[in-house]
Design an enzyme around this catalytic site. Structure first.
Site, PDB file in Angstrom:
ATOM      1  N   GLU A 151       0.786  -1.230   0.000  1.00  0.00           N
ATOM      2  CA  GLU A 151       0.000   0.000   0.000  1.00  0.00           C
ATOM      3  C   GLU A 151       0.821   1.284   0.000  1.00  0.00           C
ATOM      4  O   GLU A 151       0.359   2.303  -0.494  1.00  0.00           O
ATOM      5  CB  GLU A 151      -0.949   0.003   1.212  1.00  0.00           C
ATOM      6  CG  GLU A 151      -2.045  -1.050   1.168  1.00  0.00           C
ATOM      7  CD  GLU A 151      -3.054  -0.804   0.068  1.00  0.00           C
ATOM      8  OE1 GLU A 151      -3.369   0.376  -0.214  1.00  0.00           O
ATOM      9  OE2 GLU A 151      -3.517  -1.793  -0.548  1.00  0.00           O
ATOM     10  N   SER A 156     -53.259 -21.094  36.198  1.00  0.00           N
ATOM     11  CA  SER A 156     -53.017 -21.892  37.406  1.00  0.00           C
ATOM     12  C   SER A 156     -51.605 -21.783  37.949  1.00  0.00           C
ATOM     13  O   SER A 156     -51.311 -22.360  39.006  1.00  0.00           O
ATOM     14  CB  SER A 156     -53.343 -23.358  37.123  1.00  0.00           C
ATOM     15  OG  SER A 156     -54.724 -23.512  36.842  1.00  0.00           O
TER      16      SER A 156
END
Length: 780
Positions: free
Chosen positions: A191, A469
């Site tokens: 790069e 319940s």
């Protein structure tokens, strides 16, 4: 006159000179203004750079981890289960494990190399381990090199998610001395070869790139330096405009003027965009190394480094999972550059070329792997931390999530719901599940929908539905503390209940039948509505509501008689908190999903320990839990025997609401508690009772987790007695042949025959070691 003709007056004269001077002044002024503006603009850009570079350069998300996996001989674990958890934690399967984060397996033997991890009690260094299995359990653990036996080994926890700022960027930060030199040399060779000699902009590099592009007839080379690329990624955007390029050049020069080359290079290595992990942007070589290879950066091979550096040119275009052929060609080009520039030897080049792409074959995203559980973590954290702390300060959140339990929850919920829909001819069933440890209250798994990976409405936390319940155990616990025993005769017969200002209420049993005089425990085991309402009205509905608050549910409920049959709307998380009280023997301990929080520097900020308060007498809870075991052995949950053998001794309760809209089951074994809810988001009937719906999911989850038997701890003073079945009506549901029940001191009914325990005289009573015994000792 003649002189005037010989020397005519020039046109323009003083006026023309004044105009020229005026124009010159305007041009000078404009130039000065432009220069001043440029200076001010450069100063502005300089301020932007220094503010961001001198301060906190990145908003680091809080990283969330599962619980660490502790290995020890005797642990119920198969090689496949360990491999699955290692894969979740970012480990990779190698031919021979030698680097951190690698493992290999041959039959019943696994070798693995753990990774360094900073736990709240300090840094645990990488270790080479050999784990030998015997069927479904660990036989032995030893150090791979020396063969020395190890009694306990701790594996670094799996990363399961992050709390991100809006941009959803993620990265793992490295310092300059932590960056592998092979990576640095490759990066510069590909790069920016003149990085250490230019001042941020490389004019010669631009010219070289321009000529190369002209010769090729297309863009084959870029002229931007690493510094310019960093500026573009860090401060600017990807717009192809002259203004952006000018800004880029100016800021690159300024950046180089203020900061060293190593600082710029390190920032670049941590900032560069290298891919997309669903909704998360992968930034920096550190995270990319984990994402693509399941390796730490320092463990990458030359070929893997070549692939990452090659991806800089186009992370999506050269993504090896999208186009392996294209990625391979790019990797080979970078390897050639590495050889040409002397970064690697000829031998290393040939090895890398022969290896090809070495990316991980399986991808396990670390980005919000368990969104429902992470939402609970976020809610608990926001009570004590600011949002900015969670999205920018890099906190490490160690949680209680058990990936193996979570996996079974997801599998069984996902597979069981379609089967139930087909069997009942219904559709659009949804579900929620919470599993926690019985003794410590740590939430091990959580699912807020049948599709655990789909973020959205979290039913486990936010779906407030009538619990039916499931409220009854609280009714019966209240009665046990107000003079009732498990043997108290209760009339399960119809009646009209009249209250001022309301119509008479005539409750009914689910089967529309009356069952006469039944034992107290039997009314709970078979979930008789008529008996339950009579018990609740006798002790007082207000007392039952008050006990719900004592159990840790803080919301207010009106003491209406219908409350006794579960009209109260609770979330699955609140139900789990309620049943945690039963499971721990009457101790209130807030359920928790976080174990500790560390800073980005691994300093312990907070540890979330076990906090308990005794809210109900242990004798009353023991009697209630005995009845809840009867729910499973002979009551509404007896079909649970299809999934768990009677020897497990599970305790639990089914729950069904009007018109079969909600199906619930809550229960616990020796080591885990779980709550399951099934229903539809549009609140239409499901056709499922608690036993035919939620209990099926619960049973399959528990079956897959190999539960430990539930052995209730008998408090001091408990007395056992055999009862005369003639005191009650004949039962069509359960033959009354086993009426040996426990009683609190001084409450044994007349005519009962004392016994030494729940079974034949001389049989050893059940007891259980563990944290609950220790806690009880504090209160005795």
């Amino acid at each position: 006159m003649a002189q005037k003709k010989l020397f005519p007056k020039k046109k323009g004269g003083k006026g023309s000179r004044r105009r020229r001077w005026s124009l010159l002044k305007i041009l000078l002024t404009a130039t000065l203004l432009l220069l001043a503006a440029l200076v001010l603009y450069v100063m502005y850009l300089d301020r932007v750079i220094r503010l961001k570079f001198d301060g906190k350069r990145w908003a680091l998300p809080a990283v969330v981890y599962a619980r660490p996996l502790e290995l020890y001989p005797g642990l119920v674990l198969t090689p496949a289960m360990l491999a699955e958890e290692l894969e979740l934690g970012g480990y990779r399967r190698d031919k021979a494990a030698k680097d951190p984060g690698g493992y290999d397996r041959t039959g019943q033997v696994m070798h693995l190399v753990t990774r360094d991890f900073a736990f709240p009690d300090g840094l645990e260094k990488s270790a080479h381990l050999t784990v030998e299995f015997d069927g479904s359990a660990i036989k032995q653990i030893s150090a791979t090199q020396s063969g020395a036996e190890i009694s306990l080994a701790r594996i670094d926890p799996a990363r399961i998610g992050s709390f991100h700022p809006l941009e959803n960027e993620d990265r793992v930060i490295y310092k300059r001395n932590e960056l592998p030199e092979l990576l640095v040399k490759t990066l510069l060779a590909v790069e920016d070869r003149h990085f250490y000699s230019h001042s941020g902009v490389d004019p010669l590099g631009i010219l070289r790139a321009m000529f190369a592009n002209i010769r090729a007839g297309k863009t084959v080379q870029g002229g931007s330096t690493l510094t310019q690329q960093l500026v573009k990624n860090f401060f600017l955007n990807n717009e192809r405009t002259l203004q952006r390029k000018v800004n880029e050049a100016i800021m690159a020069l300024l950046l180089e003027a203020h900061y060293s080359k190593d600082e710029i290079l390190t920032a670049y290595a941590n900032e560069i965009f290298l891919g997309q992990d669903r909704g998360r942007s992968v930034h920096g070589f550190g995270l990319a190394s984990q994402f693509y290879f399941r390796r730490e950066l320092q463990d990458l091979s030359p070929g893997q480094i070549a692939m990452l550096v090659g991806m800089i040119k186009g992370p999506s275009y050269y993504d090896p999972r999208q186009d392996p052929k294209r990625a391979l060609l790019r990797q080979q080009l970078v390897l050639e550059v590495m050889r040409k520039e002397g970064v690697i030897t000829e031998k290393a080049y040939r090895i890398a070329m022969a290896a090809g792409l070495e990316e991980s074959s399986s991808v396990q995203s670390g980005f919000n792997r368990y969104p429902d559980f992470l939402e609970l973590v976020r809610r608990q954290l926001t009570r004590e931390y600011r949002e900015a702390d969670l999205t920018s300060n890099g906190l490490k959140i160690l949680t209680t999530l058990d990936p193996q339990v979570q996996q079974q929850v997801e599998i069984n919920l996902r597979q069981t719901l379609p089967a139930l829909e087909k069997r009942r001819g219904t559709s659009k069933l949804e579900g929620a599940v919470i599993v926690s440890s019985r003794e410590g209250g740590e939430i091990l798994a959580l699912a807020g929908s049948r599709n655990a990976m789909q973020p959205g409405f979290n039913r486990a936390l936010d779906a407030q539905r009538p619990i039916g319940s499931l409220i009854k155990p609280l009714v019966y616990l209240t009665a046990l503390s107000n003079g009732y025993t498990l043997a108290t005769p209760v009339a399960d017969t119809s009646f009209n209940l009249k209250t001022a200002g309301a119509k008479a209420w005539r409750p009914e049993n689910y089967d529309k039948q009356e069952h006469g005089t039944v034992p107290f425990y039997d009314a709970l085991a078979h979930s008789y509505n008529l008996a339950t309402v009579k018990i609740g009205m006798d002790v007082g509905v207000a007392k039952v509501v008050a006990n719900l608050k004592r159990a840790g549910i803080t919301r207010d409920f009106k003491p209406y008689p219908s409350f006794l049959l579960g009209t109260a709307e609770l979330s699955p998380l609140e139900v789990a908190q309620l049943y945690q009280l039963f499971a721990t023997g009457g101790f209130h301990q807030p359920q928790r999903c976080i174990s500790s929080v560390l800073t980005v520097e691994n300093t312990l900020l907070q540890r979330y320990g076990l906090t308990v308060e005794q809210h109900f007498a242990p004798q009353e809870i023991f009697l209630l839990n005995t009845a809840l075991q009867r729910v499973v052995s002979e009551g509404t949950a007896r079909s649970l025997a299809q999934y768990l053998p009677p020897s497990v001794g599970a305790a639990g309760k089914t729950g069904t609401t009007d018109e079969l809209r909600d199906s619930w089951f809550a229960g616990f074994t020796g080591n885990r508690l779980a709550v399951v809810w099934l229903g539809r988001d549009d609140n239409k009937p499901t056709g499922l009772t608690g036993a035919s719906g939620a209990m099926v999911v619960w049973g399959r989850i528990m079956q897959s987790l190999q539960p430990q038997p539930l052995e209730l701890i008998e408090p001091e003073g408990i007395e056992w007695a055999r009862l005369d079945a003639g005191s009650y009506s004949p039962s069509a549901d359960t033959p009354r042949t086993n009426l040996i029940l426990p009683f609190a001191p001084g409450t044994m009914p007349r005519g009962a025959t004392p016994t030494s325990g729940p079974s034949d005289p001389g049989q050893e009573k059940k007891s259980s070691p563990g944290i609950l015994n220790t806690i009880r000792g504090w209160f005795n």
